[in-house]
Design an enzyme around this catalytic site. Structure first.
Site, PDB file in Angstrom:
ATOM      1  N   LYS A  74       3.357 -13.578  -3.241  1.00  0.00           N
ATOM      2  CA  LYS A  74       4.267 -13.014  -2.421  1.00  0.00           C
ATOM      3  C   LYS A  74       4.197 -13.507  -0.825  1.00  0.00           C
ATOM      4  CE  LYS A  74       5.723  -8.135  -1.423  1.00  0.00           C
ATOM      5  NZ  LYS A  74       5.500  -6.588  -1.881  1.00  0.00           N
ATOM      6  N   SER A 148       9.182  -4.315  -3.504  1.00  0.00           N
ATOM      7  CA  SER A 148       9.637  -5.405  -2.654  1.00  0.00           C
ATOM      8  C   SER A 148       9.067  -6.594  -3.239  1.00  0.00           C
ATOM      9  CB  SER A 148       8.746  -4.973  -1.408  1.00  0.00           C
ATOM     10  OG  SER A 148       7.313  -4.925  -1.449  1.00  0.00           O
ATOM     11  N   SER A 172       5.781  -1.071  -5.411  1.00  0.00           N
ATOM     12  CA  SER A 172       6.173  -2.569  -5.304  1.00  0.00           C
ATOM     13  C   SER A 172       5.584  -3.459  -6.367  1.00  0.00           C
ATOM     14  CB  SER A 172       6.189  -3.355  -3.929  1.00  0.00           C
ATOM     15  OG  SER A 172       6.817  -2.619  -3.091  1.00  0.00           O
TER      16      SER A 172
END
Length: 603
Positions: A74, A148, A172
């Protein structure tokens, strides 16, 4: 099997490597799959040439656990040689090196494919709050990919990466897993270092792990977890270990009045089916009032923790607001008006609610909830960027505020074809229990592929070097009143077994709680049922300090001729005790008492 058909799971990749497949072939295949998917929203930064160079440099297999395994990261986690943007191009910087967790994975032989897309500054659960192209949900393009950590989840579900790293503040690491049919492991806070991670909320953040199966996610976690003295929020925890499920597990679930699926009947049916599977595996289901947990969840975006998100973004919110996604800015701006008084009042309120939640959690070993209450479509989030996002956090927002660990697992396709998912939650440090529960119900195809899910092997366990195996034969067994004296100290269930046929069992006088006394006999002994737990050595002294006379800790002989530490009874403690050896164990004796009480009530 051609490499195009090769499942990107740890087991399949290792088998392919053992049969001569080269890591560079796997990396080429990963990028071929990415191109075939034709989704420019998955990665913000691709590192094809660097990944190929690393693969070619690996040489022969060297025994490292992730030798040649491709993974994705990420883009709020630092990777050397790749920019970190947090999905805000104006924020972009080039890190000096790898984050702590990425470095450990690279040392274990893993190869990073690139940096994945996210809700900007890790603020959101929908995956569409990005200035880059929005990743498409791997299973259904009509629903949001989940945030997210959207790109990280889609990269795994599409079998581009064998695993990926996300982060989890409010869910997330779990919501995107549920929406894309994969596993999302959210570990105990502080067990994975956040050095080299741009936080959303520094006090609540953790790196999370996406994988196709519980076994793969757990292995990545166990390899990544290590104490990092440079991380002020790191915790010195026992080594992560996976154990079998205790035989008398109590699973807390929302009661009928507080179970929320917002009219989604397929989601309700899927969750109920999961509970049936748990019961078939021997668990007891305990309904709880979830309103206190929902009250905690609301605090994450309605109180002081919004100000903490502002602290993570820095002065950008006031100095360069135009560089921030409009929805992200809308969420963060109220944090500018919060005061220190507001922050302290929020902490006080959290403590009050935590006390209520802890009382509920004391009655169970773990929680099981739907990962998401229902689905959110791209159309719905376009019409209302805030409300549907909050809905997705129903069962996730409270978890880090209450310092719990958790894992989201796929439960197979729902009646309408959309992915089912359940999440298991437990107190900090009980990650192994959550993973064992997840492995017991995970089902369905692997992500967005047609590959079948590998069969799950039951976990076997022995005490580690930093643990002591201890045999318990009474109220300390799973599901009984004193079991929390073990679990609260980080103990793990190892196995249910019996003593050597050389013991007598007695119901001691006094109580509550009722207590048995195990005594070794020279003649007339029998095998007595018990459980063996692994207790951290650091907790052993504190545990035995609470053992009351006439009980003591000695060496107990098991039916396989091994010796473990365990509860024994001094002979003078048998005064007034009843010999219950013929029952074969404490549970059988308690069952007989319960039957007598039931008969008496019926009369």
């Amino acid at each position: 099997m051609t490499i195009q058909d090769l499942p990107f799971t740890l087991g399949s990749l290792r088998q392919a490597f053992s049969q001569g497949t080269r890591p560079e072939e796997v990396i080429e295949e990963a990028f071929r799959r990415l191109k075939a998917v034709a989704d420019p929203g998955i990665f913000i930064h691709q590192a094809r040439e660097a990944a190929l160079a690393q693969a070619k440099a690996l040489g022969k297999p060297d025994g490292r656990p992730f030798w040649g395994i491709p993974f994705a990261v990420k883009d709020n986690i630092d990777v050397a040689g790749m920019p970190t943007t947090a999905a805000c191009p104006d924020f972009s910087y080039n890190p000096k090196g790898d984050s702590f967790v990425v470095e450990r994975l690279k040392q274990a032989g893993a190869i990073c494919l690139g940096k994945t897309n996210l809700d900007q500054f890790a603020t959101g659960l929908v995956g569409v709050r990005t200035p880059y192209p929005v990743p498409r949900n791997a299973l259904d393009p009509e629903i949001v990919p989940g945030g997210s950590s959207s790109g990280s989840a889609v990269a795994v579900a599409r079998a581009i990466a064998a695993f990926s790293l996300g982060t989890d503040t409010a869910g997330s690491g779990r919501v995107p897993a549920a929406l894309n049919g994969i596993v999302g492991l959210k570990p105990t806070l502080g067990s994975l270092s956040t050095s080299g991670v741009l936080p959303a909320c520094r006090t609540l953040d953790t790196i999370s792990i996406f994988a196709m199966t519980v076994a793969d996610a757990w292995e990545v976690y166990a390899t990544s977890a290590a104490y990092d003295p440079a991380d002020a929020y790191a915790r010195k925890l026992s080594e992560p270990r996976l154990s079998p499920m205790p035989p008398d597990l109590r699973i807390g679930v929302p009661n009928k009045a507080t179970l929320k699926t917002f009219g989604d009947t397929a989601q309700l049916a899927d969750f109920r089916a999961t509970l049936v599977r748990l019961q078939a595996n021997g668990a007891s289901i305990v309904e709880l009032d979830f309103e206190p947990f929902y009250a905690v969840a609301r605090m994450l975006y309605e109180g002081a923790w919004v100000a903490e998100r502002v602290a993570a973004v820095g002065k950008r919110l006031t100095k360069a607001p135009g560089t921030i996604h409009a929805t992200t800015r809308y969420i963060l701006e109220p944090g500018l008006k919060l005061s220190a008084v507001d922050a302290f009042q929020g902490m006080y309120r959290l403590k009050e609610l935590q006390r209520v939640c802890d009382e509920a959690l004391a009655s169970v070993d773990a929680l099981c909830v739907p990962t998401v209450p229902t689905f959110v479509t791209i159309t719905e989030i376009a019409a209302d960027p805030i409300g549907p996002n909050a809905l997705l956090g129903t069962y996730t927002n409270f978890v880090n505020l209450l310092d719990m660990c958790g894992i989201a697992v796929p439960t197979g396709a729902r009646a309408d074809g959309r992915p089912g998912s359940a999440t298991f939650l437990a107190a900090a440090g009980r990650d192994g229990l959550c993973a064992a529960l997840g492995a017991s119900v995970e089902a369905g195809r692997l992500g967005a592929t047609n590959w079948p899910r590998p069969s799950t092997q039951p976990a076997t366990a022995e005490a580690g070097a930093d643990e002591i195996a201890i045999a318990v034969c009474g109220a300390h067994m799973s599901g009984l009143p004193l079991n929390r004296e073990l679990t609260s100290r980080g103990a793990r269930f190892l196995r249910a077994c019996r003593t050597a046929p050389a013991y007598g069992l007695h119901a001691l006088a006094g109580g509550p709680p009722q207590r048995p006394g195990l005594v070794r006999r020279s003649v007339g002994g029998a095998a007595v049922a018990l459980e063996v737990w692994a207790l951290p050595k650091a907790q052993f002294g504190d545990f035995i300090a609470g053992v009351p006379s006439p009980l003591c800790i000695g060496s107990v002989a098991l039916e396989d001729d091994t010796l473990v530490k365990g509860f024994l009874c001094e002979s003078q403690g048998l005064t007034g005790a009843a010999d219950i050896t013929t029952f074969g164990g404490w549970r059988a004796y308690l069952d007989s008492l319960n039957r007598k009480e039931a008969v008496a009530r019926a009369v």
